[in-house]
Motif scaffolding. Structure first.
Motif, mmCIF file in Angstrom:
data_model
loop_
_atom_site.group_PDB
_atom_site.id
_atom_site.type_symbol
_atom_site.label_atom_id
_atom_site.label_comp_id
_atom_site.label_asym_id
_atom_site.label_seq_id
_atom_site.Cartn_x
_atom_site.Cartn_y
_atom_site.Cartn_z
ATOM 1 N N SER A 193 -0.973 10.881 5.545
ATOM 2 C CA SER A 193 -2.406 10.562 5.610
ATOM 3 C C SER A 193 -2.783 10.263 7.048
ATOM 4 C CB SER A 193 -2.716 9.372 4.716
ATOM 5 O OG SER A 193 -2.279 8.194 5.343
ATOM 6 N N ASP A 221 -6.872 6.900 -0.128
ATOM 7 C CA ASP A 221 -6.830 5.472 -0.425
ATOM 8 C C ASP A 221 -7.734 5.142 -1.610
ATOM 9 O OD1 ASP A 221 -5.060 5.177 1.578
ATOM 10 O OD2 ASP A 221 -6.423 4.193 2.984
ATOM 11 N N HIS A 256 0.995 4.389 -2.762
ATOM 12 C CA HIS A 256 0.810 5.836 -2.581
ATOM 13 C C HIS A 256 1.878 6.599 -3.373
ATOM 14 C CE1 HIS A 256 -2.486 6.745 0.088
ATOM 15 N NE2 HIS A 256 -2.114 5.858 0.979
ATOM 16 N N HIS A 272 -0.342 7.249 7.736
ATOM 17 C CA HIS A 272 1.089 7.240 7.427
ATOM 18 C C HIS A 272 1.720 8.626 7.379
ATOM 19 C CE1 HIS A 272 -1.176 4.212 5.168
ATOM 20 N NE2 HIS A 272 -1.490 5.154 4.304
ATOM 21 N N HIS A 294 0.813 -1.217 0.000
ATOM 22 C CA HIS A 294 0.000 0.000 0.000
ATOM 23 C C HIS A 294 0.853 1.276 0.000
ATOM 24 C CE1 HIS A 294 -3.653 2.294 1.231
ATOM 25 N NE2 HIS A 294 -2.790 3.012 1.921
HETATM 26 ZN ZN ZN Z 1 -3.150 5.008 2.630
#
Ligand code: ZN
Ligand code: KG4
Length: 343
Positions: free
Chosen positions: A143, A310, A119, A146, A115
């Motif tokens: 985010s 996402d 990004h 993260h 993931h």
């Molecule tokens: Zn994410």
């Protein structure tokens, strides 16, 4: 496969609270359907148990919608890409199991995707109106889950050079907003109220964290103490000063991010900066980056907002590049809640 043959990837993202499926033709996203789970709003944050249930309800209709919008039949698909991790285990399991079944049923290859890599590689989704970054570049992923600075030398050659030691930057926005009585997710609301506020009115201490790492948990505590102290004296303090409080919180967070980015540029000599993650919608970080372009000669890249938060489009672009380099996985693959982009 000849050069001219099209590659069609169906991509699945289910790492947190968004169920998303995309269909790509090479590096072009034909459809990118996202079902956001409203249920968590009532709880002031993501409830893992409810998230995995909602993924189970959403995944089939979202897949059908993505295929229909792309006008692609399942039989045309070249491969299935899915998010293996990092994320919430119960959520990841839904996407992983579904992807494995689909690849088995259609007898096409399976591609696992990290993931966090997604990004970053979201910047390589074809968009006529936007340039793609050139290697090497620095990626700042910000985010609700993260906060990382990554040196990106090639599609699959990345090095984490800084990350948060506690809360993510989106959490810092959301938790500050909660202290102010704003609903979840509060990041966009802080941004909105900050617009007309004075960012220098209140001062919050910046954490002292070495190298390129971040820490946001102390900021939340100092905001909490500040608000408690002020409201004890003036019960209406928040209402009367909301715009200035939001502007001051936002300025503190953006300063923290920009200080580390400047340090990273100095350390690596790389002036190409690409940002991603939901917080890249923030008007403060956007104007700070624009300013840095003029002031320090940086080149900055911000993908379309739909590919910042996402989404499965970003999973699909990693799938496409892995397909081209023959990076497939087998049916024995399992979801991985903790999954570093360099592992
Ligand atoms: Zn994410
Ligand atoms: O990428 P994302 O949709 O989901 C993950 O957390 O992975 O990011 C959501 C985060 C939330 O914390 C939200 O408050 C924050 O991004 N966010 C913002 C803004 N828009 C979204 N934070 C500050 N300013 C914004 N305009």
């Amino acid at each position: 496969m000849t050069e001219k043959e099209n590659i069609y990837i169906l991509a699945i993202e289910s790492s947190c609270d968004d169920t998303s499926v995309a269909v790509l033709q090479n590096d072009t996203v034909l459809s990118n359907v996202v079902a956001s789970q409203k249920i968590h709003k009532e709880y002031g944050g993501v409830v893992p148990e409810l998230a995995s249930r909602a993924h189970q309800q959403n995944i089939v209709p979202v897949t059908n919608q993505a295929l229909a919008r792309a006008n692609i039949d399942k039989k045309q698909l070249s491969a299935i890409a899915f998010t293996r991790g990092p994320g919430l285990m119960g959520s990841l399991l839904v996407g992983t199991s579904f992807a494995k079944s689909l690849s088995l049923a259609l007898n096409i290859p399976l591609i696992e995707v990290n993931h966090m890599q997604a990004h970053i590689l979201a910047h390589f989704i074809k968009d006529e109106s936007m340039a793609m970054p050139t290697f090497p570049f620095l990626a700042l992923t910000i985010s609700g889950g993260h906060t990382q600075i990554v040196e990106v030398n090639d599609y699959f050659d990345m090095r984490i050079i800084g990350q948060t030691l506690d809360d993510a930057v989106g959490e810092a926005f959301d938790k500050s907003a909660k202290i102010l009585g704003l609903p979840y997710p509060g990041g966009p609301l802080i941004d909105k109220h900050a617009l007309n506020g004075d960012p220098t009115r209140f001062e919050f201490p910046k954490p002292k964290v070495k190298d390129l790492d971040f820490s946001f948990s102390g900021l939340k505590t100092s905001i909490l103490y500040f608000i408690q102290k002020q409201t004890a004296k003036h019960p209406d303090f928040i209402n009367e000063n909301l715009e200035d409080i939001c502007a001051s919180i936002q300025a503190t967070i953006i300063n923290i991010l920009m200080d580390k980015l400047k340090k990273a540029v100095k350390q690596t000599g790389i002036k190409n900066i690409a940002i991603g993650g939901g917080v890249s919608a923030n008007s403060g970080i956007r104007s700070a980056l624009k300013e840095a372009e003029n002031k320090f000669g940086w080149t900055t890249y911000i993908p379309k907002f739909e590919f910042c938060t996402d989404n499965a489009g970003m999973i699909g672009i990693v799938g496409y590049h892995k397909y081209k380099s023959g990076q497939f996985t087998d049916q024995g693959i399992t979801a991985k809640a903790r999954y570093s982009l360099t592992s």
